[in-house]
Write a protein that holds these residues in place. Structure first.
Motif, PDB file in Angstrom:
ATOM      1  N   GLY B 201     104.571  13.187  82.283  1.00  0.00           N
ATOM      2  CA  GLY B 201     103.687  13.956  83.160  1.00  0.00           C
ATOM      3  C   GLY B 201     103.315  13.191  84.414  1.00  0.00           C
ATOM      4  N   ALA B 202     103.292  11.847  84.309  1.00  0.00           N
ATOM      5  CA  ALA B 202     102.920  11.023  85.469  1.00  0.00           C
ATOM      6  C   ALA B 202     104.076  10.858  86.443  1.00  0.00           C
ATOM      7  CB  ALA B 202     102.446   9.645  84.989  1.00  0.00           C
ATOM      8  N   ALA B 203     105.297  10.997  85.940  1.00  0.00           N
ATOM      9  CA  ALA B 203     106.481  10.673  86.749  1.00  0.00           C
ATOM     10  C   ALA B 203     106.555  11.433  88.079  1.00  0.00           C
ATOM     11  CB  ALA B 203     107.746  10.910  85.924  1.00  0.00           C
ATOM     12  N   PRO B 204     106.258  12.729  88.140  1.00  0.00           N
ATOM     13  CA  PRO B 204     106.404  13.437  89.428  1.00  0.00           C
ATOM     14  C   PRO B 204     105.469  12.940  90.521  1.00  0.00           C
ATOM     15  CG  PRO B 204     106.391  15.001  87.607  1.00  0.00           C
ATOM     16  CD  PRO B 204     105.988  13.677  87.047  1.00  0.00           C
ATOM     17  N   TYR B 468     109.851  27.208  72.876  1.00  0.00           N
ATOM     18  CA  TYR B 468     109.132  26.065  72.299  1.00  0.00           C
ATOM     19  C   TYR B 468     108.590  25.110  73.355  1.00  0.00           C
ATOM     20  CZ  TYR B 468     111.837  27.907  68.424  1.00  0.00           C
ATOM     21  OH  TYR B 468     112.405  28.745  67.493  1.00  0.00           O
ATOM     22  N   MET B 469     108.556  25.553  74.610  1.00  0.00           N
ATOM     23  CA  MET B 469     108.012  24.715  75.670  1.00  0.00           C
ATOM     24  C   MET B 469     108.791  23.412  75.796  1.00  0.00           C
ATOM     25  SD  MET B 469     103.928  24.158  75.958  1.00  0.00           S
ATOM     26  CE  MET B 469     103.150  25.744  75.970  1.00  0.00           C
ATOM     27  N   LEU B 470     110.109  23.496  75.637  1.00  0.00           N
ATOM     28  CA  LEU B 470     110.929  22.285  75.653  1.00  0.00           C
ATOM     29  C   LEU B 470     111.876  22.223  76.848  1.00  0.00           C
ATOM     30  CD1 LEU B 470     111.640  21.851  71.844  1.00  0.00           C
ATOM     31  CD2 LEU B 470     110.416  20.268  73.315  1.00  0.00           C
ATOM     32  N   LEU B 471     111.662  23.121  77.813  1.00  0.00           N
ATOM     33  CA  LEU B 471     112.460  23.076  79.037  1.00  0.00           C
ATOM     34  C   LEU B 471     111.520  23.070  80.233  1.00  0.00           C
ATOM     35  CD1 LEU B 471     115.294  25.701  78.381  1.00  0.00           C
ATOM     36  CD2 LEU B 471     115.470  23.217  78.247  1.00  0.00           C
ATOM     37  N   VAL B 472     111.826  22.215  81.196  1.00  0.00           N
ATOM     38  CA  VAL B 472     111.087  22.225  82.464  1.00  0.00           C
ATOM     39  C   VAL B 472     111.964  22.877  83.522  1.00  0.00           C
ATOM     40  CG1 VAL B 472     110.324  20.732  84.344  1.00  0.00           C
ATOM     41  CG2 VAL B 472     109.524  20.314  82.032  1.00  0.00           C
ATOM     42  N   CYS B 473     111.368  23.769  84.304  1.00  0.00           N
ATOM     43  CA  CYS B 473     112.118  24.428  85.371  1.00  0.00           C
ATOM     44  C   CYS B 473     111.194  24.541  86.590  1.00  0.00           C
ATOM     45  CB  CYS B 473     112.585  25.810  84.908  1.00  0.00           C
ATOM     46  SG  CYS B 473     111.236  26.858  84.342  1.00  0.00           S
ATOM     47  N   GLN B 474     111.749  24.989  87.705  1.00  0.00           N
ATOM     48  CA  GLN B 474     110.944  25.140  88.924  1.00  0.00           C
ATOM     49  C   GLN B 474     110.235  26.492  88.927  1.00  0.00           C
ATOM     50  OE1 GLN B 474     111.149  21.680  89.922  1.00  0.00           O
ATOM     51  NE2 GLN B 474     110.614  22.782  91.797  1.00  0.00           N
ATOM     52  N   VAL B 475     109.030  26.502  89.470  1.00  0.00           N
ATOM     53  CA  VAL B 475     108.343  27.768  89.717  1.00  0.00           C
ATOM     54  C   VAL B 475     108.994  28.402  90.947  1.00  0.00           C
ATOM     55  CG1 VAL B 475     106.137  28.836  90.330  1.00  0.00           C
ATOM     56  CG2 VAL B 475     106.192  26.885  88.759  1.00  0.00           C
ATOM     57  N   LYS B 476     109.240  29.709  90.875  1.00  0.00           N
ATOM     58  CA  LYS B 476     109.925  30.373  91.990  1.00  0.00           C
ATOM     59  C   LYS B 476     109.072  30.321  93.254  1.00  0.00           C
ATOM     60  CE  LYS B 476     113.632  33.109  90.550  1.00  0.00           C
ATOM     61  NZ  LYS B 476     114.329  34.364  90.415  1.00  0.00           N
ATOM     62  N   HIS B 486     103.350  21.814  88.671  1.00  0.00           N
ATOM     63  CA  HIS B 486     103.202  20.371  88.838  1.00  0.00           C
ATOM     64  C   HIS B 486     103.436  20.009  90.312  1.00  0.00           C
ATOM     65  CE1 HIS B 486     102.414  16.545  87.358  1.00  0.00           C
ATOM     66  NE2 HIS B 486     103.331  16.397  86.415  1.00  0.00           N
ATOM     67  N   VAL B 487     103.139  18.764  90.663  1.00  0.00           N
ATOM     68  CA  VAL B 487     103.231  18.378  92.078  1.00  0.00           C
ATOM     69  C   VAL B 487     104.647  18.517  92.639  1.00  0.00           C
ATOM     70  CG1 VAL B 487     101.244  16.849  92.153  1.00  0.00           C
ATOM     71  CG2 VAL B 487     103.450  15.962  91.357  1.00  0.00           C
ATOM     72  N   ASP B 488     105.654  18.479  91.768  1.00  0.00           N
ATOM     73  CA  ASP B 488     107.035  18.637  92.241  1.00  0.00           C
ATOM     74  C   ASP B 488     107.516  20.084  92.125  1.00  0.00           C
ATOM     75  OD1 ASP B 488     107.102  18.801  89.515  1.00  0.00           O
ATOM     76  OD2 ASP B 488     108.746  17.376  89.223  1.00  0.00           O
ATOM     77  N   GLY B 489     106.582  21.006  91.898  1.00  0.00           N
ATOM     78  CA  GLY B 489     106.941  22.420  91.835  1.00  0.00           C
ATOM     79  C   GLY B 489     107.510  22.858  90.499  1.00  0.00           C
ATOM     80  N   SER B 490     107.438  21.979  89.496  1.00  0.00           N
ATOM     81  CA  SER B 490     108.029  22.298  88.192  1.00  0.00           C
ATOM     82  C   SER B 490     106.962  22.796  87.218  1.00  0.00           C
ATOM     83  CB  SER B 490     108.712  21.054  87.610  1.00  0.00           C
ATOM     84  OG  SER B 490     107.744  20.084  87.270  1.00  0.00           O
ATOM     85  N   ALA B 491     107.439  23.336  86.102  1.00  0.00           N
ATOM     86  CA  ALA B 491     106.529  23.809  85.052  1.00  0.00           C
ATOM     87  C   ALA B 491     107.231  23.683  83.701  1.00  0.00           C
ATOM     88  CB  ALA B 491     106.126  25.246  85.302  1.00  0.00           C
TER      89      ALA B 491
END
Lengths: 82, 579
Positions: B201-204, B468-476, B486-491
């Protein structure tokens, strides 16, 4: 408020605290002796034999994948802890 | 045939029960003991599984343990020999536990469960691989398992077909991607085997400026994703810490003090180890695809909980389909070892496809009301549809933060709509409000969105379900859901279908009808350091100890302003160790 514990109970609790601490020290001493007498010589032997038990030597060219060392799907093997 | 699988004695103990090859129940011990990542024998979880099936321990055909204790013990002794004399502190701490309990698993099973029959053992990564492949939707798939360490293996790859699988290659301890990530978790001041997800979670927030240094000095990474670690920088093979002074010297800083402020260096370090992890996983996945040519990949092991890496596997490797065991860590191995024996060892055909993660205890309205009456907690019971519409109204119109308790408890580390805290994802303030006043956790940590499955493609850059909340993708682009972006536009997305959780789906649907937004914040129903709530009492206590506004227990709604003050003899903050 809970009733004050009788003297004999307080003495017993105090004694148990002392022997528990003594037991901890004794355990450490015994384990230290085992460590020195069993692990030490085995380590010496491994070093003399230049055994790389944890594969710490740098890898040469190629892959770091090794052949899998699995037990297979067998009922008799599954009964073993090893 | 009834088989109970057990994982325990390391972290995240759990039990899972198969009846005729189908999962009937599964639960983490921590949910009952209220001790986060409980490492003990999972007696309460096992008893729950037996109760759920209405059987006794004597009715079981087998109990299966998730690893081979003697092989693990051999690895530990070998490590002590290889690292003598520096391993003395670790030796004196671990050997008593091994001699007292870990080497006597059949006796412990007999003592704790009263089970008199045969105890079987699967290897650690066999259990992971079985948990990944056997309940997956695929008839044939490549398998990748990645974790800290089991017996000797820390990573394996193989192929599954039908009711069997073969693990072909492995990487052995101490060379471990999971332990590398844990080493950085430790260095960044977080708790090992607990807070690795915080590093993710801290990485972005940072830049991976140390990635090259890590790959140059710490990790000898090969083209096929295999690697060796330079153990001069690590202490986990001999000591009680993960890294040593040489590691700190390499990066020019001592370990961050837990709970101290995160500085740019720490964000960059988190970004760097995350980038390295993704690089390793991607290379391994590509190599595995080259070897197998299969379109399907199954993953398990603690590293498979790294949903950022999982998202990249889907987007950037030739694999067309990915299935990750929702309890990818050691807890899921309780299911894996039971499936391994039922399918692979005994040769039974696969009868179970895991299409949801709701395998824990549930509580009906009568039980809930009985508790609320005992607790003298004011509540109102609504018809189901009214309960749904009222909850949607509270989330939208009143911007309430809602504790949501419905149906069977989740299997795995994520809350997926059975034991969740919900809030409006459109309101940016909810990010800090839920983090600081309700969860009492670090402000940087992002929240995950839950979204109607059929509308996920309209809101997120994703072309598949992520139940299962196991994939991160970008918010459109253009979608304004700041509380889960998230700060990098992901969720870290959860998609919800009606088949898997009708109440949660209907709530999201009702919220969508009101607002035109099918997305809410979905975070675990607990406070920092506490296991996810299990019972109505756990939920009520969590509700009363925090600034949560509303609690929905089945069809019962409780408003905070109606509740009497909670009087407790102890400060609940002392009950839970921070991670």
């Amino acid at each position: 408020m809970s009733a004050r514990e009788p003297l004999w109970r307080r003495l017993l609790n105090g004694w148990l605290l002392i022997v528990a601490r003594f037991g901890e020290v004794q355990t450490l001493v015994i384990l230290g002796i085992f460590y020195a007498l069993l692990i030490g010589p085995a380590s010496l032997g491994a070093r003399v034999g230049r055994a790389d038990m944890l594969q710490k030597k740098p890898l040469e060219a190629g892959s770091a994948w090794g052949e899998a060392d699995t037990a297979g799907a067998d009922l008799e093997r599954s009964k073993l802890q090893s | 045939m009834k088989i109970l699988g057990i994982s325990g004695f390391y972290h995240d103990s759990a039990a899972a029960l198969l009846v005729d090859g189908r999962m009937v129940a599964g639960a983490h011990e921590e949910r009952f003991s209220r001790l986060r990542h409980d490492p003990g024998f999972p007696r309460r979880a096992a008893e729950y599984c037996l109760d759920e099936a209405g059987i006794r321990a004597d009715d079981l055909d087998y109990v299966v343990f998730y690893d081979k204790p003697m092989v693990k013990f051999e690895r530990i002794l070998s490590t002590y020999i290889a690292t003598f004399p520096r391993s003395l502190p670790s030796f004196t701490r671990s050997i008593p536990v091994w001699l007292k309990e870990k080497l006597w698993v059949p006796n412990v099973v007999q003592r704790e469960l009263g089970y008199q029959g045969e105890v079987l053992f699967a290897e650690h990564h066999q259990s992971h691989a079985a948990a990944a492949f056997l309940p997956s939707p695929f008839e044939e798939a490549a398998i990748l398992t990645l974790d800290g360490v089991g017996e000797w293996a820390t990573a394996t790859m193989g192929i599954g077909k039908g009711n069997r699988f073969d693990l072909v290659h492995e990487i052995r301890f101490p060379h471990s991607l999971g332990l590398l990530y844990s080493a950085f978790t430790y260095y960044l001041g977080f708790k090992v085997n607990s807070a690795e997800y915080k590093v993710m979670g801290a990485a972005p927030y940072g830049k991976p400026v140390y990635k090259d240094e890590i790959l140059d000095k710490l990790v000898d990474l090969r083209e096929d994703g295999s690697f060796r670690l330079d153990m001069q920088y690590f202490a986990y093979d001999y000591g009680l810490t993960m890294t040593n002074d040489r590691f700190a010297d390499l990066f020019g800083r001592p370990r961050r003090e837990p709970e101290s402020e995160m500085e740019p260096f720490h964000w960059d370090m988190a970004a760097s180890v995350q980038a390295v992890t993704e690089e390793v996983v991607l290379r391994m996945a590509r190599d595995l695809h080259n070897r197998t040519g299969l379109p399907n990949l199954c993953m398990a092991g603690g590293v498979a909980l790294n949903c950022v890496a999982n998202g990249r596997v889907i987007r950037e490797t030739p694999f067309e389909n990915l299935w990750v065991q929702p309890a990818a860590g050691d807890a899921g191995s309780a299911l894996g070892c039971a499936l391994f024996v039922h399918n692979a060892v005994l040769g039974n055909p696969r009868a179970f496809r895991m299409d949801h993660a709701y395998w824990g205890p549930s509580y009906g309205d009568e039980e809930i009301r009985a508790f609320l009456e005992r607790a003298k907690a004011p509540y109102k019971t609504l018809p189901r549809d009214e309960m749904i519409s009222e909850t949607a109204r509270l989330l939208d119109a009143e911007q309430k933060v809602v504790g949501w308790f419905q149906g069977r408890l989740e299997w795995g580390p994520r809350s997926l709509g059975s034991r969740s805290i919900l809030a409006d994802a459109r309101n940016e303030e909810n990010w800090s409000r839920v983090n600081l006043k309700i969860k009492f956790r670090e402000s940087f940590r992002p929240f995950a969105p839950a979204c109607l499955a059929e509308k996920a493609g309209e809101w997120f850059e994703i072309d598949r379900e992520s139940p299962y909340m196991l994939l991160v993708c970008q918010v459109k682009e253009g979608r304004d859901i700041p509380a889960v972006t998230h700060v990098d536009g992901s969720a870290r997305l959860q998609t919800v279908t009606r088949d898997t959780h009708a109440e949660f789906y209907d709530l999201l649907h009702a919220f969508d009808e009101r607002t035109g937004c099918p997305v809410v914040i979905n975070t675990s129903f607990n406070v920092r350091g506490e296991p996810i709530v299990t019972t109505p009492e756990d939920a009520y206590l969590c509700f009363m100890r925090t600034d949560m506004d509303v609690l929905v227990l089945g069809n019962q709604i409780l408003y905070k302003e109606d509740q009497p003050e909670l009087h407790e003899d102890v400060d609940w903050r002392e009950l839970y160790e921070l991670d």
